[in-house]
Write a protein that holds these residues in place. Structure first.
Motif, PDB file in Angstrom:
ATOM      1  N   ALA A 158       0.864  -1.176   0.045  1.00 19.90           N
ATOM      2  CA  ALA A 158      -0.037  -0.017  -0.062  1.00 19.90           C
ATOM      3  C   ALA A 158       0.720   1.236  -0.043  1.00 19.90           C
ATOM      4  CB  ALA A 158      -0.968   0.006   1.319  1.00 19.90           C
ATOM      5  N   ILE A 159       0.079   2.463  -0.446  1.00 22.93           N
ATOM      6  CA  ILE A 159       0.880   3.620  -0.132  1.00 22.93           C
ATOM      7  C   ILE A 159      -0.132   4.564   0.493  1.00 22.93           C
ATOM      8  CG2 ILE A 159       1.038   5.714  -1.544  1.00 22.93           C
ATOM      9  CD1 ILE A 159       1.987   4.131  -3.805  1.00 22.93           C
ATOM     10  N   LEU A 160       0.339   5.384   1.509  1.00 21.54           N
ATOM     11  CA  LEU A 160      -0.459   6.461   2.234  1.00 21.54           C
ATOM     12  C   LEU A 160       0.105   7.769   1.546  1.00 21.54           C
ATOM     13  CD1 LEU A 160      -0.381   5.495   6.110  1.00 21.54           C
ATOM     14  CD2 LEU A 160      -2.467   5.389   4.445  1.00 21.54           C
ATOM     15  N   MET A 161      -0.658   8.512   1.063  1.00 21.45           N
ATOM     16  CA  MET A 161      -0.376   9.872   0.564  1.00 21.45           C
ATOM     17  C   MET A 161      -1.066  10.697   1.358  1.00 21.45           C
ATOM     18  SD  MET A 161      -1.646   9.279  -3.686  1.00 21.45           S
ATOM     19  CE  MET A 161      -1.658  11.351  -3.728  1.00 21.45           C
ATOM     20  N   GLY A 162      -0.414  12.229   1.286  1.00 26.35           N
ATOM     21  CA  GLY A 162      -0.905  13.186   2.015  1.00 26.35           C
ATOM     22  C   GLY A 162       0.157  14.201   2.489  1.00 26.35           C
ATOM     23  N   PRO A 163      -0.447  15.442   2.682  1.00 28.12           N
ATOM     24  CA  PRO A 163       0.699  16.550   2.997  1.00 28.12           C
ATOM     25  C   PRO A 163       1.117  16.207   4.207  1.00 28.12           C
ATOM     26  CG  PRO A 163      -1.655  17.060   3.363  1.00 28.12           C
ATOM     27  CD  PRO A 163      -1.670  15.976   2.576  1.00 28.12           C
ATOM     28  N   PRO A 164       2.416  16.959   4.371  1.00 30.48           N
ATOM     29  CA  PRO A 164       3.199  16.811   5.680  1.00 30.48           C
ATOM     30  C   PRO A 164       2.237  17.285   6.722  1.00 30.48           C
ATOM     31  CG  PRO A 164       4.067  18.642   4.409  1.00 30.48           C
ATOM     32  CD  PRO A 164       3.090  17.839   3.372  1.00 30.48           C
TER      33      PRO A 164
ATOM     34  N   ARG B  10       6.224  10.776  -4.826  1.00 30.97           N
ATOM     35  CA  ARG B  10       5.761  12.019  -4.800  1.00 30.97           C
ATOM     36  C   ARG B  10       5.514  12.730  -6.071  1.00 30.97           C
ATOM     37  NH1 ARG B  10       8.943  14.792   0.297  1.00 30.97           N
ATOM     38  NH2 ARG B  10       8.341  13.301   1.808  1.00 30.97           N
ATOM     39  N   THR B  11       5.877  11.924  -7.234  1.00 28.78           N
ATOM     40  CA  THR B  11       5.641  12.384  -8.548  1.00 28.78           C
ATOM     41  C   THR B  11       5.256  11.240  -9.408  1.00 28.78           C
ATOM     42  OG1 THR B  11       7.844  12.057  -9.163  1.00 28.78           O
ATOM     43  CG2 THR B  11       7.449  14.007  -8.250  1.00 28.78           C
TER      44      THR B  11
ATOM     45  N   THR C 155      -3.737  -1.118  -2.468  1.00 25.58           N
ATOM     46  CA  THR C 155      -4.562   0.096  -2.270  1.00 25.58           C
ATOM     47  C   THR C 155      -3.444   1.298  -2.347  1.00 25.58           C
ATOM     48  OG1 THR C 155      -6.316   1.154  -0.988  1.00 25.58           O
ATOM     49  CG2 THR C 155      -4.592  -0.331   0.007  1.00 25.58           C
ATOM     50  N   VAL C 156      -3.901   2.425  -2.563  1.00 24.97           N
ATOM     51  CA  VAL C 156      -3.430   3.702  -2.390  1.00 24.97           C
ATOM     52  C   VAL C 156      -4.463   4.748  -1.524  1.00 24.97           C
ATOM     53  CG1 VAL C 156      -2.507   5.888  -3.434  1.00 24.97           C
ATOM     54  CG2 VAL C 156      -2.066   3.733  -4.330  1.00 24.97           C
ATOM     55  N   VAL C 157      -3.951   5.039  -0.408  1.00 19.61           N
ATOM     56  CA  VAL C 157      -5.037   6.008   0.558  1.00 19.61           C
ATOM     57  C   VAL C 157      -4.398   7.240   0.430  1.00 19.61           C
ATOM     58  CG1 VAL C 157      -6.027   6.273   2.792  1.00 19.61           C
ATOM     59  CG2 VAL C 157      -5.552   3.989   1.506  1.00 19.61           C
ATOM     60  N   GLU C 158      -5.290   8.471   0.052  1.00 22.57           N
ATOM     61  CA  GLU C 158      -4.948   9.709   0.054  1.00 22.57           C
ATOM     62  C   GLU C 158      -5.663  10.210   1.518  1.00 22.57           C
ATOM     63  OE1 GLU C 158      -5.520  14.110  -1.732  1.00 22.57           O
ATOM     64  OE2 GLU C 158      -6.767  12.253  -2.815  1.00 22.57           O
TER      65      GLU C 158
ATOM     66  N   PRO D 175      -1.091  15.319  -8.869  1.00 25.35           N
ATOM     67  CA  PRO D 175      -1.389  14.667  -9.958  1.00 25.35           C
ATOM     68  C   PRO D 175      -1.456  13.164  -9.820  1.00 25.35           C
ATOM     69  CG  PRO D 175      -0.170  16.157 -10.533  1.00 25.35           C
ATOM     70  CD  PRO D 175       0.019  16.268  -9.087  1.00 25.35           C
ATOM     71  N   LEU D 176      -0.846  12.639  -8.747  1.00 27.38           N
ATOM     72  CA  LEU D 176      -0.975  10.941  -8.503  1.00 27.38           C
ATOM     73  C   LEU D 176      -2.015  10.653  -8.289  1.00 27.38           C
ATOM     74  CD1 LEU D 176       2.067  10.750  -6.312  1.00 27.38           C
ATOM     75  CD2 LEU D 176       2.123   9.904  -8.441  1.00 27.38           C
ATOM     76  N   VAL D 177      -3.259  11.426  -7.566  1.00 24.65           N
ATOM     77  CA  VAL D 177      -4.513  11.083  -7.275  1.00 24.65           C
ATOM     78  C   VAL D 177      -5.259  10.617  -8.764  1.00 24.65           C
ATOM     79  CG1 VAL D 177      -6.776  11.974  -7.066  1.00 24.65           C
ATOM     80  CG2 VAL D 177      -4.939  12.599  -5.499  1.00 24.65           C
ATOM     81  N   ASN D 178      -5.011  11.405  -9.912  1.00 26.63           N
ATOM     82  CA  ASN D 178      -5.444  10.700 -11.212  1.00 26.63           C
ATOM     83  C   ASN D 178      -4.963   9.458 -11.532  1.00 26.63           C
ATOM     84  OD1 ASN D 178      -7.307  13.155 -11.282  1.00 26.63           O
ATOM     85  ND2 ASN D 178      -6.010  14.193 -12.625  1.00 26.63           N
ATOM     86  N   PHE D 179      -3.623   9.399 -11.456  1.00 28.97           N
ATOM     87  CA  PHE D 179      -2.585   8.347 -11.913  1.00 28.97           C
ATOM     88  C   PHE D 179      -3.199   7.104 -11.257  1.00 28.97           C
ATOM     89  CE2 PHE D 179       0.789   5.431 -11.202  1.00 28.97           C
ATOM     90  CZ  PHE D 179       1.555   5.318 -12.544  1.00 28.97           C
TER      91      PHE D 179
END
Length: 233
Positions: A16-22, A101-102, A122-125, A194-198
């Protein structure tokens, strides 16, 4: 001991990936998820800070980049992740915190995990308003050896400036200040969003409201991860 590759006797962990701002809470949630879902936690921020603390030319360049609130080059990040995924502790599963991050990093990761036959589940934002992050970041406390995070207001340690588990001292990161945060948020929105769309195109993306209490966020993440594992099976 079960033979290697026998998936009927040993259930693999989550990928999995956890995405999100610092300041969104990735550092709080990822270690819990890694333990619960049999995965290694790869926090690229901690990995980079370790390099930045070294008195080498590379360490000095990484430190200068981080202090300026900029992102480290794709090449270095990809090299660090590939090396980590090859380690024994990451064979059953992985949770990436701070990578990719890109989009180029995401494409490299996709190629990497396809080759390893360990694709993402899964990728969770973890989504949160920028205005809430300043207070979160400037009050954040870290136990450097483990990466455990606390907050002076929202998640204080039992004893002031002391890790709950080891009793060792907590620190404040040099880049946890309002000025650096604004730069980091700018870089995040410009390059990482842009990773959200990816990942949405790959049916992997889910959004979680990270402004809630940590326990509520944790329960939501647990449910998402369980569903991801069920889909794999």
């Amino acid at each position: 001991m079960a033979p290697a590759g026998n998936s009927t006797t040993k259930r693999k962990g989550i990928n999995a990936i956890l995405m999100g701002p610092p300041g969104a809470g990735k550092g709080t949630q990822a270690p819990r998820l890694a333990e619960k879902f049999c995965a290694c936690h790869l926090a690229t921020g901690d990995m980079l800070r370790a390099v930045a603390s070294e008195s080498t030319e590379l360490g000095k360049r990484v430190k200068a980049t981080m202090d300026a609130g900029k992102l480290v080059s794709d090449g270095l990040m990809i090299e660090m992740i590939q090396s980590s995924l090859d380690k024994p502790e990451c064979k059953d599963g992985y949770i990436l915190d701070g990578f990719p991050r890109t989009v180029p990093q995401a494409e490299a990761l996709e190629e990497m995990t396809t080759r390893l036959q360990r694709p993402l589940d899964t990728v969770v934002e973890m989504s949160i308003d920028d205005k809430l992050l300043v207070e979160r970041i400037t009050g954040r406390l870290i136990h450097k050896p483990s990466g455990r995070s606390y907050h002076v207001k929202f998640n204080p340690p039992k004893v002031e400036m002391t890790d709950d588990v080891t009793g060792e001292a907590l620190i404040k990161r040099s880049d946890d200040n309002a000025e650096t945060l604004k730069k980091r948020l700018g870089a995040y929105h410009q390059m990482t969003k842009p990773l959200v769309n990816f990942y949405r195109e790959r049916n992997l993306h889910t959004v979680v409201n990270a402004a809630r209490k940590p326990q509520e966020v944790s329960e939501t993440l647990n449910a998402i991860f369980r569903m991801a594992l069920q889909r794999r099976q």
